[in-house]
Design a protein around this motif. Sequence first.
Motif, short mmCIF file in Angstrom:
data_model
loop_
_atom_site.label_atom_id
_atom_site.label_comp_id
_atom_site.label_asym_id
_atom_site.label_seq_id
_atom_site.Cartn_x
_atom_site.Cartn_y
_atom_site.Cartn_z
N ASP A 55 0.83 -1.22 0.00
CA ASP A 55 0.00 0.00 0.00
C ASP A 55 0.86 1.26 0.00
OD1 ASP A 55 -2.41 -1.38 -0.13
OD2 ASP A 55 -2.62 -1.47 2.05
N GLU A 56 1.97 1.25 0.75
CA GLU A 56 2.85 2.42 0.75
C GLU A 56 3.54 2.60 -0.60
OE1 GLU A 56 3.99 2.86 5.44
OE2 GLU A 56 5.20 1.50 4.22
N LEU A 57 3.88 1.52 -1.25
CA LEU A 57 4.45 1.62 -2.59
C LEU A 57 3.45 2.26 -3.55
CD1 LEU A 57 6.21 -1.85 -2.72
CD2 LEU A 57 7.34 0.37 -2.58
N PHE A 58 2.18 1.85 -3.45
CA PHE A 58 1.15 2.47 -4.26
C PHE A 58 1.04 3.97 -3.94
CE2 PHE A 58 -1.26 -1.81 -4.58
CZ PHE A 58 -0.70 -2.09 -5.83
N GLU A 59 1.17 4.33 -2.68
CA GLU A 59 1.10 5.74 -2.28
C GLU A 59 2.26 6.55 -2.85
OE1 GLU A 59 0.73 5.90 2.00
OE2 GLU A 59 -1.10 4.70 1.95
N VAL A 60 3.45 5.96 -2.91
CA VAL A 60 4.60 6.63 -3.52
C VAL A 60 4.29 6.95 -4.98
CG1 VAL A 60 6.99 6.26 -4.32
CG2 VAL A 60 6.33 5.67 -1.96
N ILE A 61 3.69 5.99 -5.67
CA ILE A 61 3.35 6.18 -7.08
C ILE A 61 2.27 7.25 -7.23
CG2 ILE A 61 2.36 5.06 -9.12
CD1 ILE A 61 3.62 2.40 -7.88
N GLU A 62 1.23 7.17 -6.42
CA GLU A 62 0.15 8.15 -6.49
C GLU A 62 0.65 9.56 -6.19
OE1 GLU A 62 -4.50 8.40 -5.30
OE2 GLU A 62 -3.17 7.49 -3.81
N PHE B 263 1.43 -5.88 -7.41
CA PHE B 263 2.31 -5.01 -6.63
C PHE B 263 3.39 -4.41 -7.54
CE2 PHE B 263 4.15 -9.25 -6.35
CZ PHE B 263 5.49 -9.02 -6.62
N PRO B 264 3.93 -3.24 -7.18
CA PRO B 264 5.00 -2.65 -7.99
C PRO B 264 6.29 -3.46 -7.84
CG PRO B 264 3.97 -1.01 -6.57
CD PRO B 264 3.47 -2.34 -6.12
N GLU B 265 6.94 -3.73 -8.94
CA GLU B 265 8.23 -4.42 -8.92
C GLU B 265 9.38 -3.44 -9.06
OE1 GLU B 265 7.78 -8.77 -10.69
OE2 GLU B 265 7.25 -7.23 -12.17
N PHE C 94 13.44 -1.23 -6.14
CA PHE C 94 13.28 -2.57 -6.71
C PHE C 94 12.64 -3.47 -5.66
CE2 PHE C 94 17.04 -0.82 -8.83
CZ PHE C 94 16.74 -1.05 -10.15
N ILE C 95 11.62 -4.20 -6.06
CA ILE C 95 10.97 -5.18 -5.20
C ILE C 95 11.20 -6.56 -5.81
CG2 ILE C 95 8.77 -5.97 -4.22
CD1 ILE C 95 9.74 -3.18 -3.21
N SER C 96 11.70 -7.49 -5.01
CA SER C 96 11.95 -8.84 -5.51
C SER C 96 11.64 -9.86 -4.42
CB SER C 96 13.42 -8.98 -5.96
OG SER C 96 14.30 -8.73 -4.88
N ASP C 97 11.69 -11.11 -4.78
CA ASP C 97 11.48 -12.23 -3.85
C ASP C 97 10.17 -12.09 -3.07
OD1 ASP C 97 14.01 -13.22 -4.63
OD2 ASP C 97 14.98 -11.91 -3.16
N GLY D 52 6.85 -0.58 -13.03
CA GLY D 52 6.56 -1.91 -13.54
C GLY D 52 5.82 -2.69 -12.47
N TYR D 53 4.69 -3.27 -12.83
CA TYR D 53 3.87 -4.00 -11.88
C TYR D 53 3.96 -5.50 -12.13
CZ TYR D 53 1.65 0.56 -11.11
OH TYR D 53 1.42 1.88 -10.82
#
Length: 162
Positions: free
Chosen positions: A105-112, A132-134, A152-155, A125-126
Amino acid sequence: MKIRKLAVALLLAVAAAGCDNPFDNDQFQREELARARALWAREGGPSYTFTVELQCYCAAGTSLAPVLVTVKNGQPVSRIYEKANAADPSVAASAEVFGPYDTVDELFEVIEDAIDRDANVLQVGYDDAKGFPEIINVAVKGGASNDQRIVFISDFALTPAS
């Protein structure tokens, strides 16, 4: 001949002004964000782990090594450097630096927020399966020249809620 071409070009420009701009990046980003949030609402969950890696000039004196984040029931419960030393295998990462990136949710907020602020750069990139954002690449307008952040989001793995 030149006058006719100019008149046609002018008519096309006037007609295009009344249409939605197909190159409106903010609108595209909002639609992609809404699509990703809807997919996350269907396919995500309240408890999960992921690795976050941050590239920026935003954390002088703080390690930006990859961090394993654990979220339980929608709340971050730990941020641990993945490659902590043998003497202390659970070195906590800075909440000040990594806190804005420790839940989906916080990653989505960063984007918004980047869309709302009409960021100079916003590339996202989702994940196709969960939404979720990758990767998030953002540089806001009016920010310092070194204010760009790449996340970067991984694993990523859903875990049973407890």
